[in-house]
Design an enzyme around this catalytic site. Structure first.
Site, short mmCIF file in Angstrom:
data_model
loop_
_atom_site.label_atom_id
_atom_site.label_comp_id
_atom_site.label_asym_id
_atom_site.label_seq_id
_atom_site.Cartn_x
_atom_site.Cartn_y
_atom_site.Cartn_z
N ARG A 74 0.93 -1.28 0.07
CA ARG A 74 -0.08 0.02 0.05
C ARG A 74 0.84 1.30 0.17
O ARG A 74 1.62 1.50 1.07
CB ARG A 74 -0.99 -0.01 1.50
CG ARG A 74 -1.74 -1.04 1.31
CD ARG A 74 -3.09 -1.13 0.37
NE ARG A 74 -3.76 -2.29 0.31
CZ ARG A 74 -5.07 -2.50 1.00
NH1 ARG A 74 -5.30 -1.49 1.62
NH2 ARG A 74 -5.61 -3.61 0.87
N GLU A 99 0.60 4.26 0.94
CA GLU A 99 0.16 5.44 1.65
C GLU A 99 1.17 6.23 2.01
O GLU A 99 1.83 5.75 3.01
CB GLU A 99 -0.96 4.90 2.53
CG GLU A 99 -2.20 3.83 1.98
CD GLU A 99 -2.89 3.12 3.28
OE1 GLU A 99 -2.39 2.94 4.29
OE2 GLU A 99 -4.17 2.66 2.77
N SER A 156 -10.55 -6.21 7.73
CA SER A 156 -11.78 -5.46 6.79
C SER A 156 -12.42 -6.60 6.20
O SER A 156 -11.57 -7.31 5.48
CB SER A 156 -11.31 -4.37 6.16
OG SER A 156 -12.25 -3.60 5.58
N GLU A 208 -7.52 -0.71 13.72
CA GLU A 208 -7.99 -1.51 12.75
C GLU A 208 -7.39 -2.63 12.77
O GLU A 208 -6.03 -2.71 12.08
CB GLU A 208 -8.50 -0.91 11.54
CG GLU A 208 -9.29 -1.66 10.54
CD GLU A 208 -9.43 -0.82 9.15
OE1 GLU A 208 -9.55 -1.54 8.13
OE2 GLU A 208 -9.41 0.52 9.33
N ARG A 229 1.75 2.61 13.25
CA ARG A 229 0.86 1.45 12.80
C ARG A 229 0.77 1.32 11.26
O ARG A 229 -0.11 0.55 10.86
CB ARG A 229 -0.57 1.77 13.40
CG ARG A 229 -1.39 2.96 13.22
CD ARG A 229 -2.58 3.17 13.99
NE ARG A 229 -2.35 3.10 15.28
CZ ARG A 229 -3.46 3.14 16.13
NH1 ARG A 229 -4.83 3.26 15.67
NH2 ARG A 229 -3.40 3.21 17.61
N HIS A 230 1.55 1.96 10.37
CA HIS A 230 1.43 1.85 8.90
C HIS A 230 2.49 1.44 8.45
O HIS A 230 3.77 1.65 8.92
CB HIS A 230 0.95 3.15 8.36
CG HIS A 230 -0.46 3.56 8.59
ND1 HIS A 230 -0.89 4.21 9.74
CD2 HIS A 230 -1.52 3.48 7.69
CE1 HIS A 230 -2.20 4.53 9.49
NE2 HIS A 230 -2.64 4.16 8.32
N ARG A 272 -0.72 -5.81 12.84
CA ARG A 272 -1.52 -5.24 13.95
C ARG A 272 -2.06 -6.33 14.75
O ARG A 272 -2.13 -5.96 16.04
CB ARG A 272 -2.58 -4.37 13.06
CG ARG A 272 -2.03 -3.15 12.36
CD ARG A 272 -3.20 -2.23 11.63
NE ARG A 272 -2.62 -1.09 11.08
CZ ARG A 272 -3.66 -0.25 10.55
NH1 ARG A 272 -4.89 -0.29 10.97
NH2 ARG A 272 -3.16 0.82 10.11
#
Length: 436
Positions: A221, A223, A362, A359, A229-230, A410
Site C-alpha cells: 500500500r 499510503e 476489514s 483496525e 501502525r502503518h 497489527r
C-alpha cells in the site's frame, strides 16, 4: 583446541535440551557470545542460541590456558562453538555450567553494535533497524517473533481443520485491485504493472473452484502515512469462502482471535521472562453497527455526521475497547466488490475488526453478479475493460461469497501490547525506509 572452521563439528544440544541431571556429559553447543567477564584465573561467558542462554566457566586448571585466554578476549556477538562437559551448579541460573575443552571461533566481531544485546528497550528504533539482525537477538524481540510464528501456525491449523485450501496469488498485477492511487508502479518487461494491494480478485475467482481459500502473504500500500501502525509492505491473512455472507466471516474471525490469544498466552506461560500485555479471551466479540456508533459519538459531543469516518479520537470518546466489530458501513467509500444491504442501498454488508482504535481487519459480503459489479465500477469512474479478466469469470456462475483480510502485524501488536508496528516486522518498509 582452538579452530576457526566448522569442519565436521556439529552441535549436540540446544540450550533448552541441557539440564543439571546431565552432569559430566560432554556436549557441543553453538551460538554467539552474549557476555564475557574475566576475574583473574577464571572467565565467565554466556552463549546464546536460538532457544536460550548457556553459562560457560573457564577456570585455570579445569580447561586449557590457551582456550581460557582466547575466550576472555572475545567480544559480544562473536559466533562460536564450545565442546565441554556439563557441571551442575546451584549458583548458575540454569542450575549447570559448561567447562570448555575445545573452542571454535567462527567469526570475530569487527564492530561493536550501538546498543547492548541485553537491553530490553532501545529508544531510537532507526538505530536498531540499521543493524536489524543484531537487534533481533534481543530477548524482547525474540519473544515477539517466536510468538508470531506460533500464531501463524495456529491460524494455518485452524484453516486446515476447517477444510480451507492455501493459495498463492500474483503480487505483480496489471490493474489496481481496489481502484484508488495507493499503488506501487513497477516495470514489467516493456509495460507498467503494479504491486498487489490485496489478493482480492484472485481469491474471489478461486472460490469458484475450491469454495474455501486462504492466503498469508505480503500486500503493498503506497499510503504516505508516518505513524507507528502503518507499513508500505505488510502481511495479510486473507480468507474467502463460498455460500456464506459477512456474518459467517465475522464468526470465522472471532474463532481466529480466540485461538491466537490462547496461543500467545500459552507461549507466555512457557517463557517466564515474557512481558507481553495479552488481552483476555472474549466470550463473544461485540458487533456494533456504524449507525449505533455515530449516535454514541454525537451524544458524547463529537463533531461527526453520518458518512464520516470513525476517527480514533472519537472512538476513544465513547469508551469502546478490546476487540469489537463495526459493521454495516456506508456503501459509498467501499470498494466496488462490496455488496449493498438488502434493507438499505446506502449501507454495505461490511465490517471492520477493531482493537481499541486499531483496525485489524476489514471484510464484507461480495457482489456475485456481473452486471452489479459493472454498474458499481462505472459509478466509481473505473474502466471495466481493464478488469475484463475478472468480470469474465462472473459469466460462469459465481456463488454467493464473503471474505476478509487480517493485518498480521497489527494483530501481533494487539496480542503482545507492542506499540510500534516496526517491532513486529522483521524488515519494515514505510515512507522513509527501503533498507535494510
Amino acid at each position: 583446541m582452538i579452530k576457526t572452521e566448522l569442519g565436521t563439528l556439529r552441535r549436540s544440544h540446544y540450550s533448552n535440551e541441557l539440564n543439571p541431571s546431565m552432569d559430566g556429559l560432554e556436549v557441543t553447543i553453538m551460538g554467539w557470545v552474549l557476555t564475557i567477564r574475566g576475574h583473574g584465573n577464571i572467565s565467565f561467558a554466556t552463549i546464546r542460541d536460538k532457544n536460550g542462554d548457556i553459562p560457560i566457566v573457564a577456570k585455570k586448571g579445569d580447561c586449557p590456558d590457551e582456550l581460557r585466554e582466547k575466550l576472555s578476549i572475545l567480544k559480544a556477538h562473536s559466533s562460536i562453538a564450545i565442546t565441554g562437559r556439563i557441571k551442575s551448579s546451584e549458583k548458575a541460573p540454569t542450575g549447570f555450567e559448561i567447562i570448555p575443552s575445545e573452542l571454535r571461533v567462527f567469526s570475530d566481531v569487527e564492530k561493536i553494535p550501538p546498543f547492548e544485546p541485553l537491553a530490553k528497550t532501545v529508544k531510537n528504533i532507526d538505530t536498531r533497524l540499521e543493524v536489524r539482525p543484531i537487534d533481533l537477538r534481543r530477548k524482547t524481540l525474540q519473544h515477539i517473533f517466536n510468538a508470531r510464528s506460533q500464531v501463524l501456525k495456529s491460524i494455518r491449523d485452524y484453516f486446515y481443520q476447517q477444510n480451507f485450501i492455501e493459495i498463492n496469488t500474483p503480487k505483480m498485477i496489471a490493474t489496481a485491485t481496489e481502484g484508488g492511487a495507493a499503488l506501487f508502479p513497477i516495470f514489467y518487461y516493456n509495460k507498467e504493472a503494479f504491486l498487489a494491494q490485496s489478493p482480492q480478485l484472485y481469491k474471489e475467482q478461486l472460490i469458484m473452484s475450491f469454495e474455501k481459500v486462504f492466503e498469508i502473504a505480503p500486500i503493498f500500500r503506497a499510503e504516505p502515512s508516518r505513524t507507528n501502525r502503518h507499513l508500505a509492505e505488510a502481511i495479510s491473512v486473507d480468507l474467502e469462502e463460498a455460500f456464506v455472507d459477512y456474518n459467517d466471516v465475522m464468526n470465522r474471525i472471532e474463532d481466529i482471535i480466540k485461538i491466537a490469544i490462547v496461543t500467545v498466552s500459552d507461549y507466555a506461560k512457557n517463557n517466564s521472562d515474557v512481558e507481553f500485555i495479552i488481552p483476555s479471551k472474549p466470550e463473544h466479540i461485540p458487533r456494533y453497527s456504524y449507525d449505533e456508533l455515530i449516535e454514541k459519538m454525537q451524544k458524547a459531543g463529537a463533531k461527526t455526521e453520518w458518512g464520516d469516518d470513525l476517527y480514533p479520537s472519537n472512538l476513544k470518546k465513547i469508551g469502546v475497547e478490546g476487540f469489537y466489530f463495526i459493521k454495516d458501513w456506508p456503501l459509498g467509500p467501499k470498494p466496488f466488490y462490496v455488496k449493498d444491504s438488502k434493507t438499505n442501498p446506502k449501507i454495505s454488508e461490511s465490517f471492520d475488526l477493531m482493537f481499541g482504535d486499531l483496525e485489524l481487519s476489514s471484510g464484507s459480503t461480495r457482489i456475485e453478479k456481473r452486471h452489479e459489479l459493472e454498474e458499481r465500477m462505472k459509478n466509481k469512474g473505473m474502466k471495466t475493460d481493464a478488469f475484463e479478466y475478472h468480470l469474465g469469470a462472473f459469466d460462469y456462475g459465481v456463488p454467493p461469497h464473503a471474505g476478509c483480510g487480517i493485518g498480521l502485524e497489527r494483530l501481533i501488536m494487539a496480542l503482545t501490547g507492542t506499540e510500534n508496528i516496526r517491532d513486529v516486522t522483521f524488515y519494515p518498509r514505510d515512507v522513509d525506509r527501503l533498507t535494510p
